[in-house]
Motif scaffolding. Structure first.
Motif, mmCIF file in Angstrom:
data_model
loop_
_atom_site.group_PDB
_atom_site.id
_atom_site.type_symbol
_atom_site.label_atom_id
_atom_site.label_comp_id
_atom_site.label_asym_id
_atom_site.label_seq_id
_atom_site.Cartn_x
_atom_site.Cartn_y
_atom_site.Cartn_z
ATOM 1 N N GLU A 183 52.137 -40.991 -26.124
ATOM 2 C CA GLU A 183 52.278 -39.484 -25.734
ATOM 3 C C GLU A 183 53.182 -38.758 -26.576
ATOM 4 O O GLU A 183 53.586 -37.556 -26.366
ATOM 5 C CB GLU A 183 52.824 -39.570 -24.371
ATOM 6 N N HIS A 184 53.776 -39.369 -27.793
ATOM 7 C CA HIS A 184 54.654 -38.761 -28.592
ATOM 8 C C HIS A 184 56.096 -38.084 -27.965
ATOM 9 O O HIS A 184 56.312 -36.859 -28.175
ATOM 10 C CB HIS A 184 54.040 -37.576 -29.646
ATOM 11 N N HIS A 185 56.371 -38.651 -26.908
ATOM 12 C CA HIS A 185 57.505 -38.080 -26.299
ATOM 13 C C HIS A 185 58.743 -37.883 -27.360
ATOM 14 O O HIS A 185 58.817 -38.426 -28.245
ATOM 15 C CB HIS A 185 58.151 -38.926 -25.065
ATOM 16 N N ARG A 186 59.754 -36.975 -26.864
ATOM 17 C CA ARG A 186 60.777 -36.810 -27.638
ATOM 18 C C ARG A 186 61.780 -38.051 -27.120
ATOM 19 O O ARG A 186 61.644 -38.127 -25.930
ATOM 20 C CB ARG A 186 61.514 -35.527 -27.343
ATOM 21 N N GLN A 187 62.398 -38.817 -28.195
ATOM 22 C CA GLN A 187 63.187 -39.995 -27.627
ATOM 23 C C GLN A 187 64.838 -39.701 -27.762
ATOM 24 O O GLN A 187 64.976 -38.938 -28.903
ATOM 25 C CB GLN A 187 62.720 -41.033 -28.439
ATOM 26 N N VAL A 188 65.479 -40.244 -26.972
ATOM 27 C CA VAL A 188 66.786 -40.176 -27.121
ATOM 28 C C VAL A 188 67.411 -41.315 -27.786
ATOM 29 O O VAL A 188 67.094 -42.500 -27.317
ATOM 30 C CB VAL A 188 67.615 -40.039 -25.614
ATOM 31 N N CYS A 189 68.127 -41.022 -28.794
ATOM 32 C CA CYS A 189 68.961 -42.155 -29.429
ATOM 33 C C CYS A 189 70.425 -41.931 -29.079
ATOM 34 O O CYS A 189 71.361 -41.120 -29.444
ATOM 35 C CB CYS A 189 68.725 -42.190 -30.909
ATOM 36 N N TYR A 190 70.995 -43.157 -28.272
ATOM 37 C CA TYR A 190 72.452 -42.985 -27.767
ATOM 38 C C TYR A 190 73.131 -43.885 -28.489
ATOM 39 O O TYR A 190 73.064 -44.875 -28.516
ATOM 40 C CB TYR A 190 72.438 -43.263 -26.382
ATOM 41 N N LEU A 191 74.142 -43.228 -29.300
ATOM 42 C CA LEU A 191 74.898 -43.856 -30.260
ATOM 43 C C LEU A 191 76.234 -44.117 -29.688
ATOM 44 O O LEU A 191 77.042 -43.069 -29.364
ATOM 45 C CB LEU A 191 75.292 -43.282 -31.560
ATOM 46 N N SER A 192 76.863 -45.396 -29.411
ATOM 47 C CA SER A 192 78.070 -45.659 -28.997
ATOM 48 C C SER A 192 78.561 -46.870 -29.311
ATOM 49 O O SER A 192 77.873 -47.830 -29.535
ATOM 50 C CB SER A 192 77.805 -45.573 -27.366
ATOM 51 N N MET A 193 80.027 -46.843 -29.346
ATOM 52 C CA MET A 193 80.801 -47.994 -29.928
ATOM 53 C C MET A 193 80.783 -49.043 -28.994
ATOM 54 O O MET A 193 81.132 -50.259 -29.357
ATOM 55 C CB MET A 193 82.088 -47.420 -30.336
ATOM 56 N N GLU A 194 80.587 -48.801 -27.731
ATOM 57 C CA GLU A 194 80.591 -49.687 -26.799
ATOM 58 C C GLU A 194 79.450 -49.508 -25.839
ATOM 59 O O GLU A 194 79.037 -48.310 -25.371
ATOM 60 C CB GLU A 194 81.963 -49.384 -25.822
ATOM 61 N N PHE A 195 79.100 -50.759 -25.136
ATOM 62 C CA PHE A 195 78.127 -50.598 -24.209
ATOM 63 C C PHE A 195 78.663 -51.735 -23.001
ATOM 64 O O PHE A 195 78.218 -53.037 -23.262
ATOM 65 C CB PHE A 195 76.860 -51.099 -24.413
ATOM 66 N N ASN A 227 85.106 -52.107 -23.645
ATOM 67 C CA ASN A 227 86.396 -52.062 -23.158
ATOM 68 C C ASN A 227 86.680 -51.454 -21.889
ATOM 69 O O ASN A 227 87.133 -51.878 -20.731
ATOM 70 C CB ASN A 227 87.592 -51.733 -24.215
ATOM 71 N N GLY A 228 86.227 -50.230 -21.923
ATOM 72 C CA GLY A 228 86.778 -49.329 -20.633
ATOM 73 C C GLY A 228 85.554 -48.259 -20.307
ATOM 74 O O GLY A 228 84.565 -48.468 -20.406
ATOM 75 N N GLY A 229 86.180 -47.121 -19.904
ATOM 76 C CA GLY A 229 85.117 -46.063 -19.219
ATOM 77 C C GLY A 229 83.973 -45.877 -20.355
ATOM 78 O O GLY A 229 83.147 -45.269 -19.742
ATOM 79 N N LEU A 230 84.432 -45.407 -21.583
ATOM 80 C CA LEU A 230 83.465 -45.308 -22.636
ATOM 81 C C LEU A 230 82.183 -46.046 -22.414
ATOM 82 O O LEU A 230 81.072 -45.751 -22.602
ATOM 83 C CB LEU A 230 84.253 -45.129 -23.962
ATOM 84 N N GLY A 231 82.516 -47.192 -22.538
ATOM 85 C CA GLY A 231 81.221 -48.432 -22.529
ATOM 86 C C GLY A 231 80.816 -48.416 -21.289
ATOM 87 O O GLY A 231 79.550 -48.753 -21.279
ATOM 88 N N ARG A 232 81.465 -48.438 -20.129
ATOM 89 C CA ARG A 232 80.799 -48.414 -19.019
ATOM 90 C C ARG A 232 80.036 -47.291 -18.796
ATOM 91 O O ARG A 232 78.686 -47.114 -18.068
ATOM 92 C CB ARG A 232 81.915 -48.651 -17.620
ATOM 93 N N LEU A 233 80.243 -46.005 -19.190
ATOM 94 C CA LEU A 233 79.571 -44.693 -19.082
ATOM 95 C C LEU A 233 78.209 -44.942 -19.987
ATOM 96 O O LEU A 233 77.259 -44.474 -19.352
ATOM 97 C CB LEU A 233 80.406 -43.360 -19.594
ATOM 98 N N ILE A 260 92.827 -50.064 -11.367
ATOM 99 C CA ILE A 260 92.177 -50.899 -12.617
ATOM 100 C C ILE A 260 91.690 -49.816 -13.427
ATOM 101 O O ILE A 260 90.906 -49.331 -13.447
ATOM 102 C CB ILE A 260 91.248 -51.664 -11.744
ATOM 103 N N LYS A 261 92.257 -50.067 -14.727
ATOM 104 C CA LYS A 261 91.870 -49.352 -15.755
ATOM 105 C C LYS A 261 92.664 -49.673 -17.065
ATOM 106 O O LYS A 261 93.548 -50.444 -16.789
ATOM 107 C CB LYS A 261 91.929 -47.902 -15.538
ATOM 108 N N SER A 315 87.693 -37.307 -17.615
ATOM 109 C CA SER A 315 86.846 -37.538 -16.416
ATOM 110 C C SER A 315 87.329 -38.558 -15.494
ATOM 111 O O SER A 315 87.852 -38.262 -14.552
ATOM 112 C CB SER A 315 85.391 -37.526 -16.541
ATOM 113 N N GLY A 316 87.006 -39.750 -16.071
ATOM 114 C CA GLY A 316 87.258 -40.848 -15.124
ATOM 115 C C GLY A 316 85.983 -41.221 -14.508
ATOM 116 O O GLY A 316 85.302 -40.337 -14.340
ATOM 117 N N THR A 317 85.477 -42.555 -14.348
ATOM 118 C CA THR A 317 84.616 -42.863 -13.463
ATOM 119 C C THR A 317 84.704 -43.929 -12.484
ATOM 120 O O THR A 317 84.189 -44.103 -11.639
ATOM 121 C CB THR A 317 83.291 -43.290 -14.492
ATOM 122 N N GLY A 318 85.961 -44.504 -12.656
ATOM 123 C CA GLY A 318 86.520 -45.217 -11.743
ATOM 124 C C GLY A 318 86.880 -44.488 -10.331
ATOM 125 O O GLY A 318 86.413 -44.975 -9.353
#
Length: 811
Positions: A66-78, A122-128, A548-549, A655-658
């Motif tokens: 279907e030739h969808h537009r695709q997201v490439c999410y570049l992150s140092m953490e997951f 490690n933290g919020g960046l990767g959990r996000l 906890i953070k 922001s925080g997500t905890g």
């Protein structure tokens, strides 16, 4: 083994049980009567993985067709945590698996415990990033998450004599049944060397070293199993791993140096960058994964669509913070040097492809790299950065920018030893730049990116963070999930907006009692975790007060510890007063080279040692620092928390997500009006949250203009008593001066306004204690927190990204 008189299993259970036994015998190589818990975990995981494969293939085939537009999410953490429970929950197989295993004499919870947390963040960046990957799959948005396959993650945190000790996190030592090594997906990434003109025109980069990036894919299953995306992580390999001549001549170590140097790239998350060698390794990591990911995206695009000229129409690249910002220059290099585009067309494609998420308002936290290092390690990329900067500054000059503004918006900082500002590069190279809370986005426009916002008006937008309720409510807190389902039905599982139907039940005494009962059950489970991990007995009936953070001065764990000491002092001085029993729970890692943060961890443990062993308190106050904080530990703590500590210096937490996870589970927040606390307070109501301290504008002015901490301490007898006890060695009798430097530093330069906010925080903590003694009020507020935070779902956040930044439809 099962009871012979048990009812026959359903066809679905019988099929899954047969699949597990098949995997145990033919892939794990075990026998059911001799199988270890690890064997059963592998067999169960492989059986579930098989059920994912067809869906995964179908999602990829549909995206291509279907030739969808695709997201490439570049992150140092997951920071994905354990995957089995997530996969089972999203596939709707949790109870089927429980019954299938039970028939084999195996408990599902025991199997869950065999899976190590993936040490990829490690933290919020990767959990996000992990929550966003879940939501993209749940919304059927085609996406690849790109990062590094760290062999040892950040580190495993041990606490020895109150101090943090770092040891390798060997999460891959027994293999990872979720990942697929893609030996055919390989990208070469160059470093060093020189740039020379080509005879036919243009230039060619001749790297001095080439490292091979090998892809490892993990499926990411969305809610209901309708869509499966890919987390693609890169592992570094040397192109010449062994110099055989040197090895045969006896130089066994030197012969392997190429391999060691290359593979160091994917060994550890965030190697210390206090040394030049550490800085170089960090930059190598960032370029390695950004280059490999963009090469992979282009290769996939050409296979599906032919020409690179349509790259931006079919791909959206999201830069998660500044770590992958070098990708802006790298995409230009690939389009111009490798695929033959002219500069203007390549720049048009790049701008339309990239968007950038900023996660910090602290200038010192926005990455920058020495120009000399960039020129040596990435000479062609540095040439391109100079050209981007010249074009950017000329456009600003034509628009009327003066010299001061040009200096402020330049990608090259000429006044700090000549450094490349990676935040500026990401900003200039992206069509949208988003903050992660309303307050943060507003402050971006007046602080770190004020001049860039004037130069590129309309580029900054807000996308308040969110969390996946599937992980942080359904899986982490099945007791509360069942209570909600029994009370309002299951529709909230598909659409969190239905949580609002809980709000009237906040005024129902029977429901409040049931809400309190499920919290108490979670607290009993956490109490057992605390006892098992650190040998401290805590009372589940007490108020569980939790912070906890990641340990960082701006998150102000120190403020919490100082208030704990003040409470301890007051309890001893006034033993006949009516005190609210309280358990202070801390967890979090400090960066190995962040000595002040590590000292704060030691102080927390020293305070815990004294408080927990003081018989005069009669157990009214306990302090627990739980080591090696990760996703799995958070899943035990968050459902059991009564009070959520979100006490950062106003204006510094993006922001925080905890804060969202705690509120979703019914904890009341004590916090400053910082980050997403502002939006949480608007949704749950000021009567159901404890707000204290300076606001962002006042805190910013005070940090900028200076603040007299000594005067603040002199005006606060309680705080003076706390600091006196630290200076006097009350919590470190074997080393009385241990915290003298900490106190003197606080008095001389209180950068994070701990002393300025102490009295306000102390008053708010007294309000907490008073509210806890009024259970009807407390549990009414707790229910209203859960009922009113549906907006903080990461599904909502991802819909906003998709519609407003990535410009792709949500199914």
């Amino acid at each position: 083994m099962p009871d012979d008189g048990a009812a026959p299993a359903s066809p679905e259970v019988a099929a899954l049980r047969a699949a597990i036994l098949d995997k145990l015998i033919y892939q794990v190589g075990g026998r059911d009567e001799r199988a270890s818990p690890r064997d059963w975990f592998l067999a169960a995981t492989l059986a579930v993985r098989d059920r994912i494969m067809d869906r995964w293939r179908a999602a990829n085939d549909l995206s291509a067709a279907e030739h969808h537009r695709q997201v490439c999410y570049l992150s140092m953490e997951f920071l994905i945590g354990r995957l089995l429970s997530d996969a089972l929950g999203n596939l709707g197989l949790t109870e089927t698996m429980r019954e299938a295993l039970s028939g084999l004499g195996v408990e599902l919870e025991e199997i869950y415990a065999q899976e190590p947390d993936a040490a990829l963040g490690n933290g919020g960046l990767g959990r996000l990033a992990a929550c966003f990957m879940d939501s993209m799959a749940s919304l059927s948005i085609p996406a690849f998450g790109y990062g590094i396959r760290y062999e040892h993650g950040l580190f495993r945190q041990l606490i020895q004599d109150g101090r943090q000790r770092e040891v390798p996190e060997d999460w891959l030592s027994l293999g990872n049944p979720w990942e697929f090594e893609r030996a055919n997906i390989v990208c070469d990434v160059g470093f060093g060397g020189h740039v020379a003109p080509r005879a036919e025109g243009g230039v060619a980069w001749h790297p001095g070293e080439v490292v091979r990036a090998i892809a490892y894919d993990t499926p990411v299953v969305g809610w209901g199993g309708k869509w499966v995306n890919t987390l693609r992580l890169w592992s570094a390999r040397a192109t010449d791993p062994l110099q055989l001549d040197a090895f045969n001549s006896g130089d066994h170590i030197g012969a392997q140096l190429n391999r060691v140097r290359a593979e160091a790239i994917s060994r550890v998350l965030y190697p210390g960058d206090e040394s030049p060698a550490g800085q170089e390794l960090r930059l190598r990591q960032e370029y390695f994964f950004a280059s490999a990911s963009l090469q992979d995206m282009i290769r996939r695009h050409k296979r599906l669509h032919g020409e690179v000229t349509t790259l931006a129409e079919k791909n959206a690249v999201q830069l998660n913070d500044t770590h992958p910002a070098i990708g802006v220059a790298e995409l230009m290099r690939l389009l111009i040097d490798v695929h033959g585009l002219e500069w203007d067309e390549a720049w048009r494609i790049g701008i339309a492809t990239f968007s950038y998420t900023n996660h910090t308002l602290m200038p010192e936290a926005l990455e920058s790299w020495p120009v000399a290092l960039m020129e040596r390690l990435l000479p062609r990329n540095m040439q391109i950065i100079y050209l981007i900067n010249a074009q950017h500054l000329e456009a600003a000059r034509q628009a009327g920018a003066n010299d001061g503004m040009l200096e402020a918006i330049s990608i090259i900082n000429e006044h700090a030893g000549r450094r490349v500002r990676m935040g500026h590069l990401a900003f200039v190279g992206s069509h949208k730049v988003n903050g992660v809370s309303a307050l943060h986005t507003g402050l971006m426009k007046t602080t770190v990116f004020a001049e860039l916002d004037r130069a590129c008006p309309g580029r900054i937008t807000n996308k308040t963070n969110g969390i996946t309720f599937r992980r942080w409510l359904q899986r982490a807190n099945p007791g509360l999930t069942k209570l909600i389902t029994d009370s309002i039905g299951p529709r909230f599982l598909d659409d969190p907006e239905h949580l609002a139907e809980l709000a009237p039940l906040a005024h129902d005494a029977a429901f409040r009692e049931a809400f309190e009962a499920q919290r108490l059950a979670a607290k009993r489970r956490l109490a057992e975790v605390v006892r098992a991990r650190i040998g401290v007995a805590v009372d589940p009936q007490a108020l569980f007060d939790v912070q906890i953070k990641r340990i960082h001065e701006y998150k102000r764990q120190l403020l919490n510890i100082l208030q704990t000491i003040a409470l301890y002092n007051a309890m001893r001085a006034q033993p006949m007063s009516r005190w609210t029993p309280r358990v202070k729970i801390f967890a979090g890692k400090a960066a190995p080279s962040y000595h002040q943060a590590k000292l704060i961890i030691r102080l927390a443990n020293d305070v815990a040692r004294v408080v927990n062993n003081d018989p005069t308190l009669h157990g009214l106050l306990k302090v627990a620092f739980l080591p090696n904080y990760n996703v799995t530990l958070a899943e035990s703590i968050i459902p059991a928390a009564d009070l959520s500590e979100q006490i950062s210096t106003a204006g510094l937490e993006a922001s925080g997500t905890g804060n969202m996870k705690f509120a979703l589970n019914g904890a009341l927040t004590i916090g400053t009006l910082d980050g997403a606390n502002v939006e949480i307070s608007e949704r749950v109501g000021l009567d159901n949250i404890f707000i204290f301290g300076l606001k962002a504008d006042a805190a910013g002015a005070m940090r900028r203009d200076g603040f007299d901490a000594r005067a603040a301490v002199a005006a606060s007898p309680e705080l003076q008593g706390v600091l006196d006890s630290l200076m006097g060695g009350v919590f470190s009798p074997e080393e009385p001066d241990r915290y003298r430097g900490l106190v003197e530093g606080l008095l001389a330069h209180d950068s994070f306004l701990v002393t300025a906010d102490f009295d306000s925080y102390q008053r708010s903590q007294r309000q907490v204690a008073e509210r806890w003694r009024q259970p009807d009020d407390w549990w009414r507020s707790a229910v209203l927190n859960t009922a009113n935070v549906a907006w903080f779902s990461s599904d909502r956040t991802i819909r906003d990204y998709a519609e407003e930044i990535w410009k792709l439809p949500v199914r």
